[in-house]
Write an enzyme that holds these catalytic residues in place. Sequence first.
Site, mmCIF file in Angstrom:
data_model
loop_
_atom_site.group_PDB
_atom_site.id
_atom_site.type_symbol
_atom_site.label_atom_id
_atom_site.label_comp_id
_atom_site.label_asym_id
_atom_site.label_seq_id
_atom_site.Cartn_x
_atom_site.Cartn_y
_atom_site.Cartn_z
ATOM 1 N N LYS A 128 0.922 -1.194 0.113
ATOM 2 C CA LYS A 128 -0.123 0.039 0.066
ATOM 3 C C LYS A 128 0.880 1.135 0.055
ATOM 4 O O LYS A 128 2.007 1.240 0.421
ATOM 5 C CB LYS A 128 -0.788 0.014 1.279
ATOM 6 C CG LYS A 128 -2.170 0.923 1.067
ATOM 7 C CD LYS A 128 -3.319 0.120 0.581
ATOM 8 C CE LYS A 128 -4.177 1.035 0.311
ATOM 9 N NZ LYS A 128 -5.508 0.240 -0.113
ATOM 10 N N ASP A 168 -7.058 4.287 -4.452
ATOM 11 C CA ASP A 168 -7.616 4.065 -3.155
ATOM 12 C C ASP A 168 -8.321 5.476 -2.766
ATOM 13 O O ASP A 168 -8.633 6.315 -3.819
ATOM 14 C CB ASP A 168 -6.744 3.794 -2.038
ATOM 15 C CG ASP A 168 -7.292 3.296 -0.875
ATOM 16 O OD1 ASP A 168 -7.831 2.057 -0.631
ATOM 17 O OD2 ASP A 168 -7.316 4.456 0.329
#
Length: 448
Positions: A128, A168
């Site tokens: 991430k 995201d």
Amino acid sequence: MNSKEYVQSVYKMVEKRNPNESEFLDAVKEVVTSLEPVFERHPEFMEAGLLERITEPERVISFRVPWVDDQGKVQVNRGFRVQFNSAIGPYKGGLRFHPSVNQSIIKFLGFEQTYKNSLTGLPIGGGKGGSDFDPKGKSDNEVMRFCQAFMAELQKYIGSDLDIPAGDIGVGGREIGYMYGYYNKIRNTRAQGVLTGKGLTYGGSLVRTEATGYGLVYFTEEMLKDAGRSFKNRRVVVSGSGNVAIFAIQKVQELGGLVISCSDSNGYIVDENGINLDLVKEIKLVKRGRIKEYVDHVPTAQYFEGYTGIWTIPCDIALPCATQGELDAEAARTLVKNGVIAVAEGANMPSTLEAIDVFLENKVPFGPGKAANAGGVACSALEMSQNSMRYSWTFEEVDAKLKQIMQDIYTSSKEASEEFGFGYNLVAGSNIAGFMKVATTMMAHGIV
Ligand code: NDP
Ligand code: 2IT
């Protein structure tokens, strides 16, 4: 040392090693408490130090992102990429641009991503990244310059066989386009597989935009089916009004559910006649405006300031799709009191650990994010497959694969929960099912 003592001692060590990282510690705690019976059955996992290894990211990269705003002023943001676990494939996971981004948040997301990606059944590890850059109120040119500055550094660490970022919060098609264009320019390549969530004219996959929201609803449908129920005529509350929320609403409406509310970080709207999704799309996706503008167009709808009040609306099904920590124990108790029949997470860790306990204690079917929102990353992996083949599947083909993957995740989570003595507990089941593939692979690879 028995498995309980092992799990507790490793968690203590993780706490000591990561002070002030509450989001990361919550994510770890939720997973490790599910794993006690797994270590009991597999003492070789303890001997191999698996828990110590999976709670430490393989690599944490933090970097400076300098860029120039429209006034000619130099701005400096902080960029991150956490490459958490590559046992089963290249690191894969989104990028978040939001002022709240810090190391704890990116680590929690990277940790969760590892088990989510494993659950998809596809060969992707967990990672991430993101930045504390705030896209709100920035011009297109500022967003582009930021994305270029961010990619100028990130490009050193990613690659189609190494680490594949996607979107995201705050990162959608526009940002992926700018980052992809710049990556190819400075690397002198046309490496389509380096990012996912791309536009359809340059290697993107059909259904990727819809995938997280659709996947969430496919997963929730399985939960409902098991209880002999469906979405038909159910009152549904969906928090957020971004990518995940919008396409969750779309699929719920297709299945005959009545979505009465959605929100943004300022507040929520209630429309008892059912949300007009075209209007929400126009306000949030096209104008990049605020959800309260909805009531200017629909006078019978109401707007309320503050985003947590959304959970006080009586509903049958709750789908939190905004951000971490948005649904606490009090909200959970209210939902239970109002007779909620299913809760499933489109966002990552939107329910606090205490809220999850409330749902489980009250036997409310609860779909945790790492299982219920895995459709986005699953479709990203399908995008990578299509890029490798230099071929595109039709919308129907990708959608059918997505649906099958979500059904499989539901079944494997439910079965793992039963097998390890948790009864019907999709939190424990998804943690165990996700972990088993990673653990088996790490055992095969030796101490690396
Ligand atoms: P977007 O940026 O498209 O939308 C985020 C939405 O959440 C916006 O409506 C935003 O409101 C709202 N929001 C943000 N912070 C808060 C807050 N503190 N309180 C209330 N609302 C808030 O992001 P996504 O839809 O992509 O992501 C939403 C969630 O889903 C995140 O948790 C993300 O990690 C998760 N997720 C996303 C996937 C994807 O494919 N995109 C895949 C799996 C999970 P505002 O407009 O005011 O900022
Ligand atoms: O949280 C997530 O699963 C995502 N933001 C999607 C990641 C991806 O690589 O598609």
